[in-house]
Design a protein around this motif. Structure first.
Motif, PDB file in Angstrom:
ATOM      1  N   ASP A  97       0.828  -1.214   0.000  1.00  0.00           N
ATOM      2  CA  ASP A  97       0.000   0.000   0.000  1.00  0.00           C
ATOM      3  C   ASP A  97       0.859   1.260   0.000  1.00  0.00           C
ATOM      4  O   ASP A  97       0.402   2.329  -0.418  1.00  0.00           O
ATOM      5  N   GLY A  98       2.105   1.123   0.451  1.00  0.00           N
ATOM      6  CA  GLY A  98       3.007   2.265   0.458  1.00  0.00           C
ATOM      7  C   GLY A  98       3.802   2.429  -0.825  1.00  0.00           C
ATOM      8  O   GLY A  98       4.653   3.308  -0.928  1.00  0.00           O
ATOM      9  N   GLY A  99       3.555   1.550  -1.792  1.00  0.00           N
ATOM     10  CA  GLY A  99       4.217   1.675  -3.081  1.00  0.00           C
ATOM     11  C   GLY A  99       5.505   0.894  -3.236  1.00  0.00           C
ATOM     12  O   GLY A  99       6.179   1.003  -4.267  1.00  0.00           O
ATOM     13  N   ARG A 100       5.869   0.064  -2.252  1.00  0.00           N
ATOM     14  CA  ARG A 100       7.072  -0.763  -2.358  1.00  0.00           C
ATOM     15  C   ARG A 100       6.766  -1.994  -3.191  1.00  0.00           C
ATOM     16  O   ARG A 100       5.765  -2.685  -2.964  1.00  0.00           O
ATOM     17  N   ARG A 101       7.633  -2.311  -4.139  1.00  0.00           N
ATOM     18  CA  ARG A 101       7.460  -3.493  -4.984  1.00  0.00           C
ATOM     19  C   ARG A 101       8.488  -4.552  -4.585  1.00  0.00           C
ATOM     20  O   ARG A 101       9.695  -4.288  -4.565  1.00  0.00           O
ATOM     21  N   LEU A 102       7.988  -5.758  -4.300  1.00  0.00           N
ATOM     22  CA  LEU A 102       8.836  -6.855  -3.848  1.00  0.00           C
ATOM     23  C   LEU A 102       8.502  -8.115  -4.618  1.00  0.00           C
ATOM     24  O   LEU A 102       7.426  -8.244  -5.216  1.00  0.00           O
ATOM     25  N   LEU A 103       9.430  -9.072  -4.584  1.00  0.00           N
ATOM     26  CA  LEU A 103       9.157 -10.401  -5.114  1.00  0.00           C
ATOM     27  C   LEU A 103       8.383 -11.195  -4.068  1.00  0.00           C
ATOM     28  O   LEU A 103       8.701 -11.144  -2.880  1.00  0.00           O
ATOM     29  N   LEU A 104       7.367 -11.921  -4.511  1.00  0.00           N
ATOM     30  CA  LEU A 104       6.573 -12.756  -3.613  1.00  0.00           C
ATOM     31  C   LEU A 104       6.618 -14.196  -4.095  1.00  0.00           C
ATOM     32  O   LEU A 104       6.184 -14.509  -5.200  1.00  0.00           O
ATOM     33  N   ASP A 105       7.185 -15.069  -3.253  1.00  0.00           N
ATOM     34  CA  ASP A 105       7.166 -16.506  -3.533  1.00  0.00           C
ATOM     35  C   ASP A 105       5.821 -17.047  -3.059  1.00  0.00           C
ATOM     36  O   ASP A 105       5.615 -17.277  -1.869  1.00  0.00           O
ATOM     37  N   ARG A 106       4.897 -17.225  -4.017  1.00  0.00           N
ATOM     38  CA  ARG A 106       3.537 -17.639  -3.663  1.00  0.00           C
ATOM     39  C   ARG A 106       3.449 -19.102  -3.263  1.00  0.00           C
ATOM     40  O   ARG A 106       2.492 -19.506  -2.594  1.00  0.00           O
ATOM     41  N   GLY A 107       4.397 -19.910  -3.717  1.00  0.00           N
ATOM     42  CA  GLY A 107       4.351 -21.322  -3.378  1.00  0.00           C
ATOM     43  C   GLY A 107       4.468 -22.217  -4.590  1.00  0.00           C
ATOM     44  O   GLY A 107       4.919 -21.793  -5.663  1.00  0.00           O
ATOM     45  N   PHE A 108       4.024 -23.453  -4.432  1.00  0.00           N
ATOM     46  CA  PHE A 108       4.259 -24.517  -5.407  1.00  0.00           C
ATOM     47  C   PHE A 108       2.999 -24.821  -6.219  1.00  0.00           C
ATOM     48  O   PHE A 108       1.885 -24.812  -5.704  1.00  0.00           O
ATOM     49  N   ILE A 109       3.226 -25.106  -7.504  1.00  0.00           N
ATOM     50  CA  ILE A 109       2.176 -25.657  -8.368  1.00  0.00           C
ATOM     51  C   ILE A 109       2.752 -26.873  -9.077  1.00  0.00           C
ATOM     52  O   ILE A 109       3.951 -26.937  -9.341  1.00  0.00           O
ATOM     53  N   ILE A 110       1.911 -27.855  -9.401  1.00  0.00           N
ATOM     54  CA  ILE A 110       2.384 -28.996 -10.168  1.00  0.00           C
ATOM     55  C   ILE A 110       2.625 -28.562 -11.612  1.00  0.00           C
ATOM     56  O   ILE A 110       2.070 -27.561 -12.085  1.00  0.00           O
ATOM     57  N   ALA A 111       3.444 -29.313 -12.312  1.00  0.00           N
ATOM     58  CA  ALA A 111       3.882 -28.910 -13.652  1.00  0.00           C
ATOM     59  C   ALA A 111       2.716 -28.699 -14.617  1.00  0.00           C
ATOM     60  O   ALA A 111       2.763 -27.803 -15.464  1.00  0.00           O
ATOM     61  N   SER A 112       1.677 -29.496 -14.482  1.00  0.00           N
ATOM     62  CA  SER A 112       0.554 -29.397 -15.424  1.00  0.00           C
ATOM     63  C   SER A 112      -0.239 -28.101 -15.272  1.00  0.00           C
ATOM     64  O   SER A 112      -1.039 -27.754 -16.134  1.00  0.00           O
ATOM     65  N   ARG A 113      -0.018 -27.369 -14.197  1.00  0.00           N
ATOM     66  CA  ARG A 113      -0.763 -26.130 -13.956  1.00  0.00           C
ATOM     67  C   ARG A 113       0.057 -24.887 -14.290  1.00  0.00           C
ATOM     68  O   ARG A 113      -0.335 -23.767 -13.974  1.00  0.00           O
ATOM     69  N   LEU A 161      11.056  -8.346 -13.062  1.00  0.00           N
ATOM     70  CA  LEU A 161       9.705  -7.951 -12.656  1.00  0.00           C
ATOM     71  C   LEU A 161       9.625  -6.510 -12.148  1.00  0.00           C
ATOM     72  O   LEU A 161       8.550  -6.057 -11.762  1.00  0.00           O
ATOM     73  N   GLY A 162      10.751  -5.806 -12.146  1.00  0.00           N
ATOM     74  CA  GLY A 162      10.740  -4.411 -11.732  1.00  0.00           C
ATOM     75  C   GLY A 162      10.448  -4.202 -10.265  1.00  0.00           C
ATOM     76  O   GLY A 162       9.656  -3.332  -9.894  1.00  0.00           O
ATOM     77  N   THR A 163      11.118  -4.992  -9.405  1.00  0.00           N
ATOM     78  CA  THR A 163      10.907  -4.886  -7.957  1.00  0.00           C
ATOM     79  C   THR A 163      12.224  -4.597  -7.257  1.00  0.00           C
ATOM     80  O   THR A 163      13.294  -4.619  -7.869  1.00  0.00           O
ATOM     81  N   GLU A 164      12.138  -4.341  -5.968  1.00  0.00           N
ATOM     82  CA  GLU A 164      13.345  -4.275  -5.152  1.00  0.00           C
ATOM     83  C   GLU A 164      13.976  -5.671  -5.116  1.00  0.00           C
ATOM     84  O   GLU A 164      13.267  -6.685  -5.224  1.00  0.00           O
ATOM     85  N   PRO A 165      15.296  -5.753  -4.951  1.00  0.00           N
ATOM     86  CA  PRO A 165      15.950  -7.067  -4.876  1.00  0.00           C
ATOM     87  C   PRO A 165      15.739  -7.724  -3.516  1.00  0.00           C
ATOM     88  O   PRO A 165      16.659  -7.880  -2.716  1.00  0.00           O
ATOM     89  N   ALA A 166      14.506  -8.083  -3.254  1.00  0.00           N
ATOM     90  CA  ALA A 166      14.147  -8.733  -1.989  1.00  0.00           C
ATOM     91  C   ALA A 166      12.946  -9.631  -2.239  1.00  0.00           C
ATOM     92  O   ALA A 166      12.079  -9.318  -3.062  1.00  0.00           O
ATOM     93  N   MET A 167      12.905 -10.748  -1.526  1.00  0.00           N
ATOM     94  CA  MET A 167      11.832 -11.721  -1.725  1.00  0.00           C
ATOM     95  C   MET A 167      11.137 -12.015  -0.395  1.00  0.00           C
ATOM     96  O   MET A 167      11.785 -12.140   0.642  1.00  0.00           O
ATOM     97  N   VAL A 168       9.818 -12.115  -0.458  1.00  0.00           N
ATOM     98  CA  VAL A 168       9.022 -12.539   0.686  1.00  0.00           C
ATOM     99  C   VAL A 168       8.509 -13.945   0.403  1.00  0.00           C
ATOM    100  O   VAL A 168       7.846 -14.184  -0.617  1.00  0.00           O
TER     101      VAL A 168
END
Length: 228
Positions: A97-113, A161-168
């Motif tokens: 909400d403050g305008g910071r762009r970060l990488l987000l590791d959302r998790g795992f998907i199987i290959a078919s998805r 992806l045009g974010t800060e070099p940080a991952m959540v």
């Protein structure tokens, strides 16, 4: 007699060196266990706000709570889960909400998805800051045409992806918009942190025992020949 003294000297020095290495590894074990306990406590700590200035060494594993939006565009990191099979980690851009762009590791998907469209939008993200070290000299370059990466490499992913070099790394996702079931979160755990110092210590102590036995045998044999 000189041969006996020489064998005793070599045997004693070798034994001392092997025992010293074993003791050193035990000291390293205590040091590593203290670090792991600190990391484990930090991972499970209550999430807080994102620091204004991110420092990888200081902020690694820091739990955070972010209000914002998951944006379009995602990167796929080839991986696998035991019992599930091959698939991908989904890395998406997230803007707070403050305008910071970060990488987000959302998790795992199987290959078919892989080619499915995942829901995006407003969300509350609870997770841990992380800068994974997964790239080595054998890691292939990402196939950008097929959107297949072979490691979570923060700097080039952030540039892509045009974010800060940080991952959540996602631990929990709260939203009425985002389909939580679209990915299987893979929170930060201790499983990826090696602690082999006890194994190394046992190896050195075992070698010390073997060395001592061999030295005793050669000394006995040398003495027996001398007396014979």
């Amino acid at each position: 007699m000189r041969r006996f003294i020489f064998l005793s000297l070599v045997g004693g020095l070798g034994l001392l060196a092997l025992l010293s290495l074993g003791i050193w590894q035990m000291q390293r074990l205590a040091w590593k266990e203290d670090i792991l306990a600190t990391i484990e406590a930090r991972i499970a700590d209550a999430p807080g706000p994102l620091p204004e200035v991110l420092e990888p060494e200081r902020d690694k594993y820091l739990p955070v709570r972010l209000e914002g939006e998951i944006l379009p565009g995602e990167l796929h990191v080839l991986t696998s889960i035991q019992g599930t099979g091959a698939g991908y980690r989904v890395i998406a851009p997230f803007v707070t909400d403050g305008g910071r762009r970060l990488l987000l590791d959302r998790g795992f998907i199987i290959a078919s998805r892989k080619d499915e469209t995942r829901t995006i939008g407003s969300a509350t993200v609870i997770g841990n800051l992380h800068w994974p070290v997964e790239v080595d000299g054998f890691t292939p370059e990402p196939d950008t045409e097929k959107n297949i990466w072979y490691a979570r490499d923060v700097a080039p992913m952030a540039a892509e992806l045009g974010t800060e070099p940080a991952m959540v790394i996602l631990r929990e996702l709260r939203s009425d918009v985002v389909d939580v079931g679209a990915t299987l979160p893979q929170p930060v755990t201790m499983s990826g942190i090696a602690n082999d110092h006890l194994q190394y210590a046992l190896t050195w102590f075992s070698l010390a025992f073997i060395w001592a036995a061999m030295t005793a045998y050669f000394l006995w044999r040398n003495r027996a020949k001398s007396e014979g």
